[in-house]
Design a protein around this motif. Sequence first.
Motif, PDB file in Angstrom:
ATOM      1  N   ARG A 151      42.850  46.866  24.697  1.00 29.51           N
ATOM      2  CA  ARG A 151      42.401  45.417  24.952  1.00 29.51           C
ATOM      3  C   ARG A 151      43.213  44.340  24.624  1.00 29.51           C
ATOM      4  N   SER A 152      44.269  45.406  23.178  1.00 28.03           N
ATOM      5  CA  SER A 152      45.121  44.608  22.888  1.00 28.03           C
ATOM      6  C   SER A 152      46.231  44.067  23.705  1.00 28.03           C
ATOM      7  N   GLY A 153      46.807  44.683  25.205  1.00 29.61           N
ATOM      8  CA  GLY A 153      47.918  44.318  24.889  1.00 29.61           C
ATOM      9  C   GLY A 153      48.561  42.894  26.264  1.00 29.61           C
ATOM     10  N   ALA A 154      47.704  42.286  26.326  1.00 33.97           N
ATOM     11  CA  ALA A 154      47.565  40.704  26.955  1.00 33.97           C
ATOM     12  C   ALA A 154      48.470  39.899  26.228  1.00 33.97           C
ATOM     13  N   ALA A 155      49.287  39.304  27.316  1.00 33.65           N
ATOM     14  CA  ALA A 155      50.265  37.847  26.635  1.00 33.65           C
ATOM     15  C   ALA A 155      50.383  37.027  27.556  1.00 33.65           C
ATOM     16  N   PRO A 156      50.337  35.430  26.930  1.00 36.30           N
ATOM     17  CA  PRO A 156      50.516  34.263  27.951  1.00 36.30           C
ATOM     18  C   PRO A 156      51.317  34.662  28.976  1.00 36.30           C
ATOM     19  N   GLY A 157      50.768  34.242  29.800  1.00 39.01           N
ATOM     20  CA  GLY A 157      51.351  34.245  31.982  1.00 39.01           C
ATOM     21  C   GLY A 157      50.890  35.560  32.575  1.00 39.01           C
ATOM     22  N   ASP A 158      50.771  36.549  31.338  1.00 41.83           N
ATOM     23  CA  ASP A 158      49.851  37.035  33.016  1.00 41.83           C
ATOM     24  C   ASP A 158      48.831  37.555  33.616  1.00 41.83           C
ATOM     25  N   GLN A 159      48.430  37.576  34.369  1.00 40.61           N
ATOM     26  CA  GLN A 159      46.943  37.125  35.722  1.00 40.61           C
ATOM     27  C   GLN A 159      46.155  38.166  35.496  1.00 40.61           C
ATOM     28  N   ILE A 160      45.230  37.044  35.387  1.00 45.90           N
ATOM     29  CA  ILE A 160      43.679  38.504  35.160  1.00 45.90           C
ATOM     30  C   ILE A 160      43.398  38.431  36.130  1.00 45.90           C
ATOM     31  N   TYR A 161      42.913  40.186  36.807  1.00 46.64           N
ATOM     32  CA  TYR A 161      41.893  40.336  37.691  1.00 46.64           C
ATOM     33  C   TYR A 161      40.798  41.265  37.276  1.00 46.64           C
ATOM     34  N   VAL A 162      40.180  41.115  38.829  1.00 49.42           N
ATOM     35  CA  VAL A 162      38.803  42.319  38.743  1.00 49.42           C
ATOM     36  C   VAL A 162      39.407  42.873  39.552  1.00 49.42           C
ATOM     37  N   THR A 163      38.198  44.385  39.318  1.00 50.88           N
ATOM     38  CA  THR A 163      37.568  45.042  40.762  1.00 50.88           C
ATOM     39  C   THR A 163      36.736  44.827  41.932  1.00 50.88           C
ATOM     40  N   GLY A 164      36.136  45.094  42.607  1.00 48.71           N
ATOM     41  CA  GLY A 164      34.806  44.825  43.173  1.00 48.71           C
ATOM     42  C   GLY A 164      34.122  43.357  42.997  1.00 48.71           C
ATOM     43  N   PHE A 165      32.853  43.404  43.761  1.00 49.02           N
ATOM     44  CA  PHE A 165      32.029  42.204  42.740  1.00 49.02           C
ATOM     45  C   PHE A 165      31.154  41.815  42.010  1.00 49.02           C
ATOM     46  N   LEU A 166      31.618  40.814  41.581  1.00 47.41           N
ATOM     47  CA  LEU A 166      30.790  40.595  40.213  1.00 47.41           C
ATOM     48  C   LEU A 166      29.121  39.778  40.047  1.00 47.41           C
ATOM     49  N   GLY A 167      28.523  40.565  39.182  1.00 40.96           N
ATOM     50  CA  GLY A 167      27.108  39.729  39.408  1.00 40.96           C
ATOM     51  C   GLY A 167      26.432  40.510  39.859  1.00 40.96           C
ATOM     52  N   ASP A 168      27.017  41.905  41.509  1.00 39.73           N
ATOM     53  CA  ASP A 168      25.544  42.260  42.029  1.00 39.73           C
ATOM     54  C   ASP A 168      24.913  43.368  41.059  1.00 39.73           C
ATOM     55  N   ALA A 169      25.457  44.003  39.960  1.00 41.62           N
ATOM     56  CA  ALA A 169      23.573  44.736  38.858  1.00 41.62           C
ATOM     57  C   ALA A 169      23.020  43.615  39.023  1.00 41.62           C
ATOM     58  N   ALA A 170      23.439  42.290  38.065  1.00 37.02           N
ATOM     59  CA  ALA A 170      22.690  41.292  37.666  1.00 37.02           C
ATOM     60  C   ALA A 170      21.809  40.916  38.827  1.00 37.02           C
ATOM     61  N   ALA A 233      46.536  45.145  29.640  1.00 40.00           N
ATOM     62  CA  ALA A 233      45.288  45.167  28.515  1.00 40.00           C
ATOM     63  C   ALA A 233      44.148  45.120  29.954  1.00 40.00           C
ATOM     64  N   MET A 234      43.148  45.937  29.675  1.00 39.29           N
ATOM     65  CA  MET A 234      41.922  46.677  30.033  1.00 39.29           C
ATOM     66  C   MET A 234      40.992  46.962  29.629  1.00 39.29           C
ATOM     67  N   ILE A 235      39.416  46.542  30.697  1.00 41.31           N
ATOM     68  CA  ILE A 235      38.382  46.787  29.541  1.00 41.31           C
ATOM     69  C   ILE A 235      37.044  46.888  30.727  1.00 41.31           C
ATOM     70  N   ASP A 236      36.186  47.329  31.445  1.00 42.12           N
ATOM     71  CA  ASP A 236      35.458  47.586  32.023  1.00 42.12           C
ATOM     72  C   ASP A 236      34.208  46.898  31.666  1.00 42.12           C
ATOM     73  N   ILE A 237      34.124  46.135  32.451  1.00 40.19           N
ATOM     74  CA  ILE A 237      32.466  45.019  32.498  1.00 40.19           C
ATOM     75  C   ILE A 237      31.067  45.421  32.191  1.00 40.19           C
ATOM     76  N   SER A 238      30.759  45.473  30.892  1.00 40.39           N
ATOM     77  CA  SER A 238      29.983  46.199  31.014  1.00 40.39           C
ATOM     78  C   SER A 238      28.339  45.196  30.697  1.00 40.39           C
ATOM     79  N   ASP A 239      29.107  44.434  29.623  1.00 38.86           N
ATOM     80  CA  ASP A 239      28.421  43.368  28.740  1.00 38.86           C
ATOM     81  C   ASP A 239      27.835  41.804  29.309  1.00 38.86           C
ATOM     82  N   GLY A 240      28.505  41.693  30.598  1.00 39.12           N
ATOM     83  CA  GLY A 240      29.197  40.571  31.394  1.00 39.12           C
ATOM     84  C   GLY A 240      30.690  40.376  31.605  1.00 39.12           C
ATOM     85  N   ASN A 246      35.913  38.035  26.305  1.00 43.41           N
ATOM     86  CA  ASN A 246      36.775  37.257  24.857  1.00 43.41           C
ATOM     87  C   ASN A 246      36.915  38.832  23.859  1.00 43.41           C
ATOM     88  N   HIS A 247      36.281  39.259  24.618  1.00 45.29           N
ATOM     89  CA  HIS A 247      36.328  41.003  23.255  1.00 45.29           C
ATOM     90  C   HIS A 247      38.033  41.069  23.768  1.00 45.29           C
TER      91      HIS A 247
END
Length: 348
Positions: A151-170, A233-240, A246-247
């Motif tokens: 989770r600790s490798g991101a730096a300013p200028g890096d682009q943020i991506y997500v896989t799939g759709f968000l909000g389906d499970a909720a 950097a990477m994290i799975d979206i389990s908490d939202g 933020n983590h």
Amino acid sequence: MNEFDFINKIRVLAQERGASSGLVRGIGDDAAVLKPLVGSDVIVSTDLLVEDVDFRRDTTHPNLLGHKTLAVSLSDVAAMGARPRWALLSIGVPNDVWQSEFLDKFYEGFFELAARYYVGLIGGDVSRTPEKIVIDSIVIGECLPEREVYRSGAAPGDQIYVTGFLGDAAAGLRLIERGARLHSQTTSQSLPSLIGEAASERHPIDRLLLRQLQPEPRVGWGLLLGDKQLATAMIDISDGLSSDLNHLCTESKVGALIDASSIPIDPFVKDLSGRRALDPLMLALHGGEDFELLFTVKPESIANLPTRVDGVSVTRIGEITEASDGVRISEGSRTWNLEPGGWEHFKG
């Protein structure tokens, strides 16, 4: 059947499903013996699922719960850019569950998912609880040195991506809370046949319910991002998204700016939200349990990102900024701080 007969039954099932490579000794001794690939780093993840906190027995099916138990741990290993290899599973159940077919169906769902990723069950435990089901899932993975993604490798200028759709499970959870059930629970259609349907062939409501009850870990994306060293950097979206972003930013000591209009939301969720007084953006930001991957990429590596892996696309949703900027989200001309608003076990 006593517990020792049950353990032997699981041992036989694990052997029938095929021994995982690198396993020297599995179920049957006091501990398993493994031989990881020479030069590999070992990745270990554990998850705890408690009835009436993480799931409800009356709104799921044991087959689906078995699947989800393994899926949440596979997702953690995927978020490290590693390949899952082995699993340990411990479960405590009350006597009424022990006397039923619950555990047979639970392990069936677990083994079905394990077989897809060649993950071997190498141990675990079973015990009795007073009232509620308690499950402990451990997955062990491997990756080449320096290919794991933190989770600790991101730096300013890096682009943020997500896989799939968000909000389906909720959205699926909101439907369950309002009384919706899988089509198979209200018709003669069997659960296995429903689960076996391609996502495009399922009833839209069933598809959302299964995103909550039977999440799909993004193992393929995790492997590619780690092996090709594409993710910083990477994290799975389990908490939202709000909480997990933020983590990641806290660990990387950076900020972020998210474009609300870029967040991938299923069109059906947007339509459903309008008809049921829900806010699709809030579901995507704070809902959790999508088990998609949130990752960052250096600008010069973006051209090497595939558009899809295992049929799942990725979407750019923002950019990493300086830590002093904080974690923010913009929508049109409005920008505000994105505070963690996802799941907390001890909230309130």
